[in-house]
Motif scaffolding. Structure first.
Motif, mmCIF file in Angstrom:
data_model
loop_
_atom_site.group_PDB
_atom_site.id
_atom_site.type_symbol
_atom_site.label_atom_id
_atom_site.label_comp_id
_atom_site.label_asym_id
_atom_site.label_seq_id
_atom_site.Cartn_x
_atom_site.Cartn_y
_atom_site.Cartn_z
ATOM 1 N N SER A 178 0.826 -1.205 0.000
ATOM 2 C CA SER A 178 0.000 0.000 0.000
ATOM 3 C C SER A 178 0.862 1.258 0.000
ATOM 4 O O SER A 178 0.540 2.246 -0.673
ATOM 5 C CB SER A 178 -0.919 -0.005 1.228
ATOM 6 N N THR A 179 1.989 1.235 0.734
ATOM 7 C CA THR A 179 2.880 2.390 0.761
ATOM 8 C C THR A 179 3.528 2.614 -0.600
ATOM 9 O O THR A 179 3.648 3.754 -1.071
ATOM 10 C CB THR A 179 3.973 2.194 1.829
ATOM 11 N N VAL A 180 3.962 1.525 -1.251
ATOM 12 C CA VAL A 180 4.557 1.629 -2.582
ATOM 13 C C VAL A 180 3.550 2.194 -3.577
ATOM 14 O O VAL A 180 3.877 3.074 -4.391
ATOM 15 C CB VAL A 180 5.070 0.254 -3.050
ATOM 16 N N MET A 181 2.321 1.696 -3.512
ATOM 17 C CA MET A 181 1.286 2.168 -4.439
ATOM 18 C C MET A 181 0.983 3.646 -4.233
ATOM 19 O O MET A 181 0.899 4.426 -5.200
ATOM 20 C CB MET A 181 0.010 1.339 -4.256
ATOM 21 N N LEU A 182 0.843 4.060 -2.977
ATOM 22 C CA LEU A 182 0.549 5.456 -2.684
ATOM 23 C C LEU A 182 1.700 6.363 -3.111
ATOM 24 O O LEU A 182 1.481 7.410 -3.740
ATOM 25 C CB LEU A 182 0.279 5.614 -1.185
ATOM 26 N N SER A 211 4.023 5.783 -5.367
ATOM 27 C CA SER A 211 4.136 5.778 -6.825
ATOM 28 C C SER A 211 3.085 6.678 -7.465
ATOM 29 O O SER A 211 3.397 7.452 -8.380
ATOM 30 C CB SER A 211 3.999 4.346 -7.353
ATOM 31 N N CYS A 212 1.858 6.580 -6.985
ATOM 32 C CA CYS A 212 0.785 7.413 -7.537
ATOM 33 C C CYS A 212 1.054 8.898 -7.284
ATOM 34 O O CYS A 212 0.810 9.740 -8.163
ATOM 35 C CB CYS A 212 -0.556 7.002 -6.936
ATOM 36 N N LEU A 213 1.563 9.221 -6.093
ATOM 37 C CA LEU A 213 1.882 10.613 -5.781
ATOM 38 C C LEU A 213 3.002 11.136 -6.669
ATOM 39 O O LEU A 213 2.964 12.276 -7.138
ATOM 40 C CB LEU A 213 2.275 10.744 -4.308
ATOM 41 N N PHE A 214 4.013 10.302 -6.913
ATOM 42 C CA PHE A 214 5.130 10.731 -7.750
ATOM 43 C C PHE A 214 4.676 10.986 -9.187
ATOM 44 O O PHE A 214 5.027 12.007 -9.783
ATOM 45 C CB PHE A 214 6.230 9.677 -7.728
ATOM 46 N N VAL A 215 3.898 10.060 -9.731
ATOM 47 C CA VAL A 215 3.390 10.249 -11.093
ATOM 48 C C VAL A 215 2.466 11.465 -11.142
ATOM 49 O O VAL A 215 2.516 12.271 -12.082
ATOM 50 C CB VAL A 215 2.653 8.980 -11.577
ATOM 51 N N GLY A 216 1.629 11.626 -10.107
ATOM 52 C CA GLY A 216 0.722 12.770 -10.066
ATOM 53 C C GLY A 216 1.457 14.094 -10.011
ATOM 54 O O GLY A 216 1.094 15.057 -10.712
ATOM 55 N N MET A 217 2.515 14.179 -9.189
ATOM 56 C CA MET A 217 3.294 15.406 -9.106
ATOM 57 C C MET A 217 4.028 15.690 -10.417
ATOM 58 O O MET A 217 4.185 16.846 -10.828
ATOM 59 C CB MET A 217 4.301 15.315 -7.962
ATOM 60 N N SER A 218 4.474 14.633 -11.097
ATOM 61 C CA SER A 218 5.125 14.812 -12.398
ATOM 62 C C SER A 218 4.146 15.382 -13.426
ATOM 63 O O SER A 218 4.476 16.304 -14.182
ATOM 64 C CB SER A 218 5.687 13.474 -12.889
ATOM 65 N N LEU A 219 2.935 14.826 -13.450
ATOM 66 C CA LEU A 219 1.924 15.323 -14.385
ATOM 67 C C LEU A 219 1.510 16.747 -14.031
ATOM 68 O O LEU A 219 1.246 17.562 -14.921
ATOM 69 C CB LEU A 219 0.707 14.392 -14.366
ATOM 70 N N LEU A 220 1.460 17.040 -12.752
ATOM 71 C CA LEU A 220 1.123 18.404 -12.328
ATOM 72 C C LEU A 220 2.178 19.399 -12.818
ATOM 73 O O LEU A 220 1.850 20.503 -13.267
ATOM 74 C CB LEU A 220 1.012 18.455 -10.804
ATOM 75 N N GLY A 221 3.445 19.015 -12.753
ATOM 76 C CA GLY A 221 4.502 19.876 -13.247
ATOM 77 C C GLY A 221 4.443 20.080 -14.749
ATOM 78 O O GLY A 221 4.844 21.137 -15.261
#
Length: 372
Positions: free
Chosen positions: A334-338, A340-350
């Protein structure tokens, strides 16, 4: 997506450099997250693994186990509401021990429990101990690093009392110290030795009452038993000394890493977008839809972030296998999934900054600049 892939294939070196940067940032985020989780578990595992869901502490103890003092009167009152098998006392004392008359000193936390009750330790090696005063204890396996084995004799520095190690438990730490489980009879002798009292008949106070109870039962306990407070497992963990400060510091580091990752990626793709102003202008003049151009920019970020994240996950788990047991590191699914999703989300936000730049490109101006 076709335009994004063609461009990445044409400019391999440029996008490979960006991918390496994303790989390093994502690896750092995952490693610090695993370290934070590992440190947290090393701090609270003894309480986290307890089967109890509520704890009774003294009313003015600020929800901290070691500050609480309870007597048999409170224990009997609680048991009358939840049942004898669903409530058990817990004594806590931090101290320093030596093993087999050596000079090696180790900080530990003594947990006094009913060896046949709710908090009886689950053995992974050796034999258990009973409730009679037999001078034996069960200890966490981390003490093996200090030379403690089954049959070893450990001595408490504060009281001079000694116990024989009869078994080991796994993942049982409190405030970053291994836990030593002893029975309640030895606990009373230990507390009398620390206080210097010669009244053998007088029973020492407990710190906590651990229990399995419903919400209605906890409300009844709070209303009927005076000068106590009923807290949840989460409240008990948060009140462990040093836990909140340690986790807040590490969490702040992780948050800043996410923010830095978003800014770095945003700057890189914004510079690349500026360099491609003329090409985007020509595509707009040819009638290319803005949604297609935007998706090409976002698609590049998505491909690079997922690829770099996949490699960093492999590196993280590979490093975890090579880390020594003494280094606390823990990453569950669950920690890895969360993360990973945050990292991809922050990348897309940038990447949205680059998309906004593309929308402002004027086709005629871009063509004119190209012609000049």
């Amino acid at each position: 997506m076709f335009l994004a892939l063609r461009e990445m294939r044409h400019s391999k070196a440029r996008y490979l450099l960006i991918m390496v940067i994303m790989l390093l940032v994502s690896f750092l985020v995952l490693f610090v997250t695993g370290l934070a989780r590992g440190l947290a578990y090393a701090n609270i595992s003894a309480v986290k693994n307890m089967p109890a869901n509520y704890y009774v502490v003294q009313g003015d103890a600020d929800q901290t186990f070691r500050r609480s003092q309870l007597q048999d009167q409170e224990l009997q009152s609680v048991r009358s509401i939840v049942g004898e098998q669903n409530a058990t006392p817990l004594g806590i004392q931090m101290s320093t021990i030596t093993a087999n008359d050596t000079d090696v000193k180790t900080d530990v936390t003594f947990f006094a429990v009913d060896m046949k009750g709710l908090l009886a330790p689950t053995l992974v090696k050796g034999e258990g101990t009973g409730n009679e005063n037999n001078g034996s204890v069960v200890v966490d396996r981390k003490l093996e690093e200090s030379g403690v084995t089954i049959g070893s004799t450990i001595k408490d520095q504060a009281t001079g009392m000694s116990w024989k190690v009869s078994g080991f438990v796994q993942n049982s730490s409190y405030s970053h110290t291994p836990v030593v489980y002893l029975n309640l009879t030895d606990w009373q002798e230990m507390k009398r030795g620390m206080s210097g009292s010669g009244d053998v008949a007088k029973k020492a106070a407990y710190n906590v009452i651990a229990m399995k109870a419903t919400d209605k039962q906890t409300e009844t306990i709070f209303n009927q038993v005076k000068n106590i407070e009923v807290i949840t497992e989460k409240q008990a963990i948060t009140s462990i000394p040093g836990y909140k400060a340690e986790q807040n510091s590490l969490m702040m580091m992780i948050i800043f890493l996410f923010v830095i990752a978003a800014f770095v990626l945003a700057v890189f793709f914004y510079v690349i977008t500026i360099q491609k102003t003329s090409q985007f202008g020509i595509l707009k003049a040819m009638g290319t839809k803005m949604s297609y151009l935007a998706w090409s920019v976002v698609g590049q970020v998505l491909i690079l972030s997922i690829a770099s994240l996949s490699i960093s996950l492999l590196l993280t788990f590979g490093m975890n296998m090579s880390l020594p047991d003494s280094m606390p590191f823990q990453l569950d699914g669950s920690t890895v999934m969360l993360t990973s999703c945050l990292f991809v989300g922050m990348s897309l936000l940038g990447s949205l900054i680059s998309v906004a730049r593309v929308t402002k490109i004027d086709a005629l101006e871009a063509i004119g600049r190209t012609g000049a």
